[in-house]
Design a protein around this motif. Structure first.
Motif, short mmCIF file in Angstrom:
data_model
loop_
_atom_site.label_atom_id
_atom_site.label_comp_id
_atom_site.label_asym_id
_atom_site.label_seq_id
_atom_site.Cartn_x
_atom_site.Cartn_y
_atom_site.Cartn_z
N SER A 67 27.77 1.79 8.64
CA SER A 67 29.56 1.41 9.06
C SER A 67 29.95 2.57 10.35
O SER A 67 30.40 2.22 11.09
CB SER A 67 30.47 1.67 8.12
OG SER A 67 30.42 2.44 8.06
N GLN A 68 28.22 3.64 10.32
CA GLN A 68 28.92 4.81 11.56
C GLN A 68 28.77 4.30 12.53
O GLN A 68 29.21 4.54 13.95
CB GLN A 68 29.21 5.97 11.11
CG GLN A 68 30.01 6.25 9.58
CD GLN A 68 31.14 6.43 9.96
OE1 GLN A 68 31.72 7.00 10.81
NE2 GLN A 68 32.18 5.36 9.31
N TRP A 69 27.16 3.43 13.02
CA TRP A 69 27.05 3.42 14.20
C TRP A 69 25.84 2.47 14.58
O TRP A 69 25.87 1.58 15.52
CB TRP A 69 25.31 4.31 13.91
CG TRP A 69 24.26 4.28 13.04
CD1 TRP A 69 24.40 4.18 11.88
CD2 TRP A 69 23.50 2.97 12.77
NE1 TRP A 69 23.64 3.74 11.15
CE2 TRP A 69 22.98 2.85 11.60
CE3 TRP A 69 22.94 1.99 14.07
CZ2 TRP A 69 22.22 2.43 12.29
CZ3 TRP A 69 21.67 1.55 13.76
CH2 TRP A 69 21.47 0.88 12.36
N TRP A 70 25.96 0.80 13.59
CA TRP A 70 25.93 -0.38 14.01
C TRP A 70 26.86 -1.75 14.48
O TRP A 70 27.92 -1.64 14.72
CB TRP A 70 26.01 -1.70 12.04
CG TRP A 70 25.04 -2.31 12.27
CD1 TRP A 70 26.32 -3.73 12.41
CD2 TRP A 70 24.06 -2.87 12.45
NE1 TRP A 70 24.99 -4.89 12.30
CE2 TRP A 70 23.95 -4.08 12.33
CE3 TRP A 70 22.64 -2.26 11.55
CZ2 TRP A 70 22.69 -4.91 12.45
CZ3 TRP A 70 21.83 -2.88 11.75
CH2 TRP A 70 21.68 -4.25 11.71
N GLY A 71 25.41 -1.86 15.44
CA GLY A 71 26.46 -2.96 16.48
C GLY A 71 26.10 -1.98 17.74
O GLY A 71 26.12 -0.94 18.23
N PRO A 72 26.33 -2.44 18.88
CA PRO A 72 26.23 -2.10 20.22
C PRO A 72 27.88 -1.71 20.25
O PRO A 72 28.72 -1.41 19.70
CB PRO A 72 26.73 -3.37 21.57
CG PRO A 72 26.23 -4.66 19.90
CD PRO A 72 26.51 -3.81 19.02
N GLU A 73 27.79 -0.93 21.76
CA GLU A 73 29.18 0.13 21.77
C GLU A 73 30.51 -1.18 21.95
O GLU A 73 29.89 -2.08 22.62
CB GLU A 73 28.56 0.59 23.48
CG GLU A 73 27.45 1.26 23.59
CD GLU A 73 27.01 2.09 25.13
OE1 GLU A 73 28.07 1.90 25.80
OE2 GLU A 73 25.99 2.44 25.05
N GLY A 74 31.12 -0.11 21.48
CA GLY A 74 32.26 -0.51 21.20
C GLY A 74 32.97 -1.42 20.09
O GLY A 74 33.22 -2.00 19.67
N PHE A 75 31.43 -1.72 19.50
CA PHE A 75 31.66 -2.87 18.26
C PHE A 75 32.46 -1.81 17.10
O PHE A 75 31.72 -0.88 16.98
CB PHE A 75 30.49 -3.40 17.95
CG PHE A 75 30.26 -4.96 18.88
CD1 PHE A 75 30.63 -5.86 18.26
CD2 PHE A 75 30.01 -4.81 19.85
CE1 PHE A 75 30.36 -7.60 19.16
CE2 PHE A 75 29.83 -5.53 20.83
CZ PHE A 75 30.11 -6.95 20.88
N THR A 76 32.76 -2.75 16.56
CA THR A 76 33.13 -1.22 14.67
C THR A 76 32.22 -2.60 14.19
O THR A 76 32.58 -4.38 14.41
CB THR A 76 34.23 -1.09 14.39
OG1 THR A 76 34.91 -2.49 14.50
CG2 THR A 76 34.97 -0.38 15.23
N THR A 77 32.08 -2.24 12.87
CA THR A 77 31.58 -3.20 11.21
C THR A 77 32.46 -2.59 10.31
O THR A 77 32.54 -1.87 9.65
CB THR A 77 30.25 -2.60 11.07
OG1 THR A 77 29.77 -3.02 12.72
CG2 THR A 77 29.43 -3.99 9.86
N THR A 78 32.85 -4.30 9.69
CA THR A 78 33.64 -4.58 8.20
C THR A 78 32.56 -4.90 7.25
O THR A 78 32.02 -5.98 7.53
CB THR A 78 34.85 -5.38 8.30
OG1 THR A 78 35.86 -4.46 9.37
CG2 THR A 78 35.69 -4.71 7.10
N THR A 79 32.08 -4.32 6.26
CA THR A 79 30.75 -4.87 5.41
C THR A 79 32.34 -5.46 3.90
O THR A 79 33.33 -4.97 3.77
CB THR A 79 30.40 -3.87 4.55
OG1 THR A 79 29.85 -2.75 5.54
CG2 THR A 79 29.73 -4.19 3.89
N ARG A 80 31.88 -6.79 3.70
CA ARG A 80 32.32 -7.16 2.31
C ARG A 80 31.44 -6.94 1.46
O ARG A 80 32.20 -6.45 0.49
CB ARG A 80 32.47 -8.59 2.71
CG ARG A 80 32.62 -9.90 4.25
CD ARG A 80 33.10 -11.10 4.93
NE ARG A 80 33.73 -11.26 5.45
CZ ARG A 80 32.94 -12.07 6.23
NH1 ARG A 80 31.92 -12.90 6.38
NH2 ARG A 80 33.65 -12.73 6.98
#
Length: 173
Positions: free
Chosen positions: A43-56
């Motif tokens: 959740s701290q780094w996944w995805g391209p720049e500017g994206f955030t991640t919420t895990t279900r």
């Protein structure tokens, strides 16, 4: 250094459906691999720049799933789903990645983690069901740039862990 194709191997039968991205990360292989094994890291780094991640939901073992939402910088939410198809610590992770379980357009990715001196070379090989889906991912979704940014975010995240570890160790002396 980033590359987007395999430079030393003969072409495979899936070359027209592949994206290959690699990067050398200045951290031990075990740490780079660990960044994939725990949702608090992902959740701290996944995805391209500017994206955030919420895990279900998340469970890191072969046959289990990661169900999550990526939030784009423009406010768009992207439902995502991954099932882990192979895990060989600290060498390899294989996964099937789509928008949802059973997604007919899901793609396969294999991440390999190779020691490179004190650093780690990570390679992300993604194989799409068709050349058209690969081309769409590149042209419409910026898959190559996004993959490079994602590995860049991983590199920055583990570098911070390494720095924090050195500071903590030095503070204890």
């Amino acid at each position: 250094m980033n590359t987007t194709r395999r430079e030393t191997q003969a072409p495979s039968v899936t070359t027209d459906r592949e994206i290959v991205i690699s990067r050398v990360i200045d951290a031990p292989r075990e740490l780079v691999f660990e960044a994939f094994t725990d949702v608090r890291h992902l959740s701290q780094w996944w995805g391209p720049e500017g994206f955030t991640t919420t895990t279900r939901s998340f469970e890191f073992r072969t046959g289990s799933e990661w169900d999550f939402v990526m939030h784009g910088p423009d406010g768009t939410d992207y439902s995502e789903w991954i099932t882990w198809t192979e895990i060989v610590p600290p060498e390899r992770i294989a996964m099937l990645h789509g928008e949802y379980r059973g997604d007919p357009n899901a793609f396969e990715s294999v991440l390999t983690f190779e020691p490179d001196g004190e650093a780690t070379r990570i390679e992300m090989l993604t194989v799409f069901p068709t050349p058209e889906l690969r081309d769409e991912a590149i042209e419409k979704h910026g898959a190559i740039e996004g993959g490079q940014q994602t590995l860049g975010n991983l590199a920055a995240y583990v570098a911070e862990i390494v720095r924090a570890g050195i500071v903590r160790k030095g503070a204890e002396d």
